[in-house]
Design a protein around this motif. Structure first.
Motif: not given
Length: 428
Positions: A354-358
């Motif tokens: 859920a916190r992953l941007r890339a």
């Protein structure tokens, strides 16, 4: 470029990585072309910014493992600064966090026995001979994990003497990064070479080099042919080790059996590098000022970008463990990496997702035209490297980190030094 193109040149360099580009600059007084199988410069240096990342990242070489005098001199000449890493190293084993203020505390015991070793042998054999028994289990694990993780080596093949010299030098303890990555340095070298007259031809995978004293014909998969008086071959050790009939095999006509045998004797490790950028840094409550994280997870090594506060973590899997996954796709590797990181950060994997941007995964074992990451020293490596680097009839010359002999084995420094030496030998 037409498939039937034919070119004449005085000097031809195969490979546009660190060795090839520095050699091209050194050969500025002579006509030359540079061929690169891939559609980009850099070889195992690749600075890029995939979608979703806030800044460029290093898919390949990243650190300056000291001492690197030529790398420093070139960076200074190019006006590129470098920055020391900062922060705390942690070890997590069986879920327990330990600030590892002296990760190398076990080295003196190892070095004492290594210095007394009368003849070289593979590391695994040395550890069994000198440190058997349950009381030495942690030391054996430390030495094996370090060789496989840092050197991307197979403990059954890597030279105990070479590791002795590496560990005594302590280069892993001081590892700054070029600011902006290694990519700008390689592009600066290419620009200098091109300004002096070099022509760089990308996406030209070489299939065959036919040669006789004073002349060579290089044939590419695209159907183009190049005729040159001298050829400098800087392909990776992984290409040298490709068998006849395998994709990426480089044929010599006539064959070079001594060079081929020398290449087979040397070690070439593989690496999987996983980079994940999050919305913010959230791991400092558990791991304050995290720099490096070492563990017993399937993806065991991670690091931050400190002193850069970017919320980017890099996962590193190397050696035999990476080789077992050398055909794995990025889509298969990423869940394994996130599961490891979730355990290490004591967070549900769903929270990380859920916190992953890339995210970005580079599996160097599956990389065409490379087939691995960097070389490591086997027993008898000095003689094998010397044999592989031996010029043929003043016509074929060889360079790259795989043929370098010195304290910077397996590094960008090794490639640069080797490329410079080969270029000067060609001009002698």
């Amino acid at each position: 470029m037409a498939a039937s193109s034919s070119y004449e040149t005085d000097i031809l360099i195969i490979g546009a990585g660190a060795a090839g580009m520095l050699a091209a600059r050194e050969l500025a007084a002579a006509g030359r072309r540079v061929l690169e199988a891939q559609d980009r410069l850099g070889g195992r240096v690749h600075t890029l910014q995939p979608a979703g990342f806030s800044a460029p990242l290093e898919a390949g070489a990243e650190f300056m493992h000291e001492p690197v005098p030529l790398t420093r001199a070139l960076l200074a000449e190019a006006g590129i600064r470098w920055q020391a890493t900062e922060g705390q190293t942690y070890t997590i084993k069986d879920g327990q966090v330990q600030p590892d203020t002296n990760f190398f505390a076990q080295l003196p015991a190892l070095l004492a026995r290594l210095n007394a070793l009368p003849q070289d042998m593979p590391l695994a054999e040395f550890l069994t001979q000198e440190f058997s028994g349950d009381e030495h289990a942690s030391l054996r694990a430390f030495a094996t994990q370090f060789a496989e993780g840092y050197d991307a080596a197979d403990a059954q093949r890597v030279s105990a003497w070479a590791l002795r010299d590496e560990w005594a030098a302590g280069g892993a303890e001081d590892s700054p990064r070029p600011q902006g990555g290694y990519g700008p340095l390689l592009h600066w070298l290419a620009a200098q070479a091109q300004a002096a007259g070099a022509q760089v031809h990308l996406a030209m995978p070489v299939q065959e080099i036919s040669w006789q004293p004073g002349a060579a014909e290089v044939l590419t998969a695209n159907g183009a042919s190049y005729h040159a008086r001298q050829v400098l071959c800087t392909v990776s050790l992984g290409v040298w080790q490709r068998a006849t009939g395998q994709a990426g095999h480089l044929a010599f006509v006539p064959e070079l059996p001594a060079h081929r045998a020398a290449a087979a004797q040397l070690g070439f490790g593989t690496v999987i590098k996983v980079q994940v950028e999050f919305e913010e840094v959230f791991w400092h409550e558990r791991l304050p000022e995290l720099e490096f994280l070492l563990s017993d997870e399937p993806v065991p090594t991670w690091w931050s970008q400190l002193p850069d506060a970017r919320p980017l973590l890099t996962g590193w899997l190397a050696g035999p463990a990476a080789l077992r996954l050398h055909t794995a796709s990025p889509e298969a590797v990423l869940p394994l990496a996130l599961a490891s990181l979730a355990q290490l950060l004591a967070q549900p994997v769903e929270v990380l997702q859920a916190r992953l941007r890339a995210s970005y995964v580079r599996n160097w074992g599956a990389e065409p035209h490379t087939y691995g990451a960097y070389s490591y020293p086997t027993v008898g490596a000095p003689a094998a490297r010397a044999a592989l680097a031996t010029p043929v009839a003043g016509t074929l010359f060889f360079a790259g980190e795989g043929v370098y002999e010195g304290p910077a084995s397996g590094t960008v420094e090794a490639a640069l030094v080797s490329g410079q030496a080969a270029a000067r030998a060609m001009l002698a």
